[in-house]
Design a protein around this motif. Sequence first.
Motif, PDB file in Angstrom:
ATOM      1  N   GLU A 241     -43.097 -83.087  14.868  1.00  0.00           N
ATOM      2  CA  GLU A 241     -43.736 -84.312  14.396  1.00  0.00           C
ATOM      3  C   GLU A 241     -43.168 -84.716  13.045  1.00  0.00           C
ATOM      4  N   LEU A 242     -42.572 -85.914  12.982  1.00  0.00           N
ATOM      5  CA  LEU A 242     -42.008 -86.406  11.723  1.00  0.00           C
ATOM      6  C   LEU A 242     -42.619 -87.721  11.284  1.00  0.00           C
ATOM      7  N   ALA A 246     -48.845 -88.535  11.910  1.00  0.00           N
ATOM      8  CA  ALA A 246     -48.840 -87.198  12.498  1.00  0.00           C
ATOM      9  C   ALA A 246     -48.483 -86.145  11.460  1.00  0.00           C
ATOM     10  N   LEU A 247     -47.579 -86.489  10.541  1.00  0.00           N
ATOM     11  CA  LEU A 247     -47.160 -85.526   9.522  1.00  0.00           C
ATOM     12  C   LEU A 247     -48.303 -85.228   8.557  1.00  0.00           C
ATOM     13  N   LEU A 248     -49.046 -86.239   8.166  1.00  0.00           N
ATOM     14  CA  LEU A 248     -50.195 -86.021   7.295  1.00  0.00           C
ATOM     15  C   LEU A 248     -51.242 -85.155   7.981  1.00  0.00           C
ATOM     16  N   VAL A 273     -49.567 -93.657   3.041  1.00  0.00           N
ATOM     17  CA  VAL A 273     -50.578 -93.374   2.022  1.00  0.00           C
ATOM     18  C   VAL A 273     -51.011 -94.646   1.297  1.00  0.00           C
ATOM     19  N   GLU A 274     -50.078 -95.582   1.114  1.00  0.00           N
ATOM     20  CA  GLU A 274     -50.404 -96.820   0.402  1.00  0.00           C
ATOM     21  C   GLU A 274     -51.513 -97.602   1.098  1.00  0.00           C
ATOM     22  N   LYS A 275     -51.654 -97.424   2.401  1.00  0.00           N
ATOM     23  CA  LYS A 275     -52.713 -98.109   3.143  1.00  0.00           C
ATOM     24  C   LYS A 275     -54.099 -97.606   2.739  1.00  0.00           C
ATOM     25  N   GLU A 276     -54.149 -96.388   2.199  1.00  0.00           N
ATOM     26  CA  GLU A 276     -55.432 -95.800   1.822  1.00  0.00           C
ATOM     27  C   GLU A 276     -55.698 -95.906   0.325  1.00  0.00           C
ATOM     28  N   LEU A 277     -54.786 -96.538  -0.420  1.00  0.00           N
ATOM     29  CA  LEU A 277     -54.962 -96.714  -1.856  1.00  0.00           C
ATOM     30  C   LEU A 277     -55.451 -98.125  -2.154  1.00  0.00           C
ATOM     31  N   ASP A 278     -56.255 -98.247  -3.186  1.00  0.00           N
ATOM     32  CA  ASP A 278     -56.710 -99.575  -3.605  1.00  0.00           C
ATOM     33  C   ASP A 278     -55.596-100.362  -4.288  1.00  0.00           C
ATOM     34  N   ARG A 305     -57.040 -85.949   2.368  1.00  0.00           N
ATOM     35  CA  ARG A 305     -56.273 -86.321   3.575  1.00  0.00           C
ATOM     36  C   ARG A 305     -55.183 -85.300   3.870  1.00  0.00           C
ATOM     37  N   THR A 306     -54.545 -84.766   2.830  1.00  0.00           N
ATOM     38  CA  THR A 306     -53.463 -83.794   3.029  1.00  0.00           C
ATOM     39  C   THR A 306     -53.969 -82.356   3.043  1.00  0.00           C
TER      40      THR A 306
END
Length: 845
Positions: A241-242, A246-248, A273-278, A305-306
């Motif tokens: 998985e790359l 899936a990687l997260l 990750v940017e999708k989950e940042l304000d 998340r990680t």
Amino acid sequence: MRRADSRSLSYQAEQALQTLLEVFARMDRLGRREAVRWNNGYRTRVWSYAELCARSRAFAGELERRGIGRGDCVLVWGENRPEWLAAFWGCVLRGATVVPVDFHSSAGLAESIAARTRAKLSLVGDETKPGDGLGETMRLAALEELPEARPAAVEVSPDDAVEIVFTSGSTSEPKGVVHRHRNICANLSGVAKEMDRYGWATWPFQPIRCLDLLPLSHLFGQTMGLYIPPLLGGSVVFSSELGGTALLDLIRQERISVATGVPAMLSGLKERVEKELDGPPAKLERKGWASVFEAWWRHRKIHSRTGWKFWAFVVGGARLDEELETFWKRLGFAVVQGYGLTEASPVVALNHPFSTRSGSLGKPLPGQEVKLAPDGEILVRGASVASEYYGGSKGEEGSTRFEGGWLHTGDLGEMDAEGRLYYRGRKRDLIVKPDGLNVHPQDVEKALVAEAGVREACVIGTGAGRVHAALVLADGADAGALVGRANGRLEPYQRVQEWSLWDERDLPRTASTLKIRRGELAEMVAARTGAEPPRKRSEVEELLGRDLPQAAEDARLEEDLGLSSLERVELLSRIEDKAGTTIDEERFARARTVADLEAMMASERKAEELGGPPQFLLEPRWTRWLPVRALRRAALDWWILAMFKHYLPLKVEGIENLEALDGPAIFAANHSSHLDTAAVLAALPKKLRRRLAPAMSQDYFGDFFKPRPGVGWKLRAEAGLSYLAALTLFNAFPLPQKMAGARRALRYAGEMVDAGYSVLIYPEGTRTEDGKILHFQPGVGLMAQRLGVPVVPVRLRGLFEVYSVHHEWPEVHEVGVSFGEPLRFAAHEGFAEVAAQVEAAVRKL
């Protein structure tokens, strides 16, 4: 910062390691500690160091039986997996020389290397398609089945060759660098000494798990996969998985400590990750360790998340953008980048994990001597430098040169007052792809000019390592067709991704020799591109991150667009992120052209479930909690199955076939009634019954997940309660057939198998309407191959008469459940072929 013309920096350290047998001895002493985890996207296999050493000795014994020993070559062409490690160490024990080949390489390239090295044996992975030109072959997966052995000890000296690594990937004569024990050990010794110094600090965090996303055919991938984990006393994790999402998930689920990859990996994760940042992460106010805690607290959602055990990225193989490095550091993650090349075995400089400097490649490793030539070229000297090409002489001029004992890297750099190295670009015209692979323009040009319609070709690299061809064509020649045919003879990462047409007189040339000036040509290409009127990119172009070289929808992803395997995986990740769902990988693999991609995305938009159900409903791990298990056990034993057996006479056959099971399995049954699962549970011995996870159709509860127009809240509530009851009382999990998320469900099934649960599935996909067994779908083959467990055929009788799709209320009738002998399948068998065998076995019962 200043450039130093003759400044050099040298570290001298005692070389404690003389041969890699000392590393193997260290592995042996680690015993039952975890050595390697392999996640194939569905399941995770784990070997201890004791198992790894035992399988390495078993392979050494196999080499001994085949008469392969000191100085003989063994080619390894396969994906990262535990058996790759066993093959490598088995060769070290026998004194044989490993010849690693990237598993993405074509069969022609692998055969060419095998012929040149006169390989006595070729080990091939499941994802390769070997031809007849490899000679004697053996599957990597077969190493796990070899009998235990204690081969005779072989005397190994520091001057013995460990491996021959081919660097160029050339279609003509790739160069192989010969690495001896003394080269690799010199590179490791300084690292080993530093790790021993901090060994006490790692103990509370064991097992330290290093996720290695670089191929083991790459020397940096070997460093992080073969050597660093045992020196740390930790383990290495491999995965297929790359993609970003899936990687997260993998980093969190496998409790990864450090992830190793190319900068493109960090870039792909950044998009996710940017999708989950304000907003973009702000500059940290505190310094030192205080800044780490500040970042962890400020971005605790991302660290959750990680997983809290994950703390660092180690990147190499290509240049890391400083802005990308800053992004991850501000989130509270360490980013450790280094610099190296194959001839240096491979690491030249590396940032210290506890003393990184943004933009820096770190300080040279102990035992390495680094200086800058007058023109800024990075020169390296030291015991780790392997200055010998296979079949050539020491100091042979090739992609690098050796003068006065110095390795001329072809890279430009700078060095600060503290001795840290900084990368400033390539000296020559080598094209470096985003995934770290190198493209030699001459190889691509040779393939292009071989086409009758191409008069002349000059290949250069444009932004982000794209391969651009400047073409002079014969009148009436079709550029797209010519490039497509040439790409068919090139390796995936070498293929032309964009081209421009030129008049022969327009190409910039030297006055005397009429050679093309590549630098000037690159500037002209850039000027031409800038002069074109802007246009809106198509959706596919946005996902690819670049303009398509031709507008035709039949442009092929690999042959025409030059997408490598890694780029395909990254493309899948971007599509999944855009759709907000998981796309079935088998369907994506069938997409060959731009039109296929567009059709697939249009279909996904119809089926996408934006704002869909939460994860705890799709991946119900809570059903394995102790209170839920106790409730389920009581409900099944004292109520559901007791009533089933009371009202329906049950006849069970073939129960003795289950004695052969020594672990989880897939129970594959024909489907005729809503009572099928209850019948299987009633027939199974208590031990197996309590470790069974039935797959149920997620689409059956569609009114709960995505109500049809006009469906009221009562019907939706009824569907929801039925769904929760199935999860709780039967330990079921959803398996979608039409809804998106099949790959997610298969991953969860693999997680259940890893936890020791067997899976019950109905391969027909629906209940029979006439009592006859329907055709088994290939999904059972996919599940059997991906999960790697035996399949137990199950034949159900009488349940159609009890409660079929035509019944409104159950009737009394005798019920029969027959279990067949467990079926095991080879890794190379196709999904449809496996499904056909399972169907035939069920029909025979």
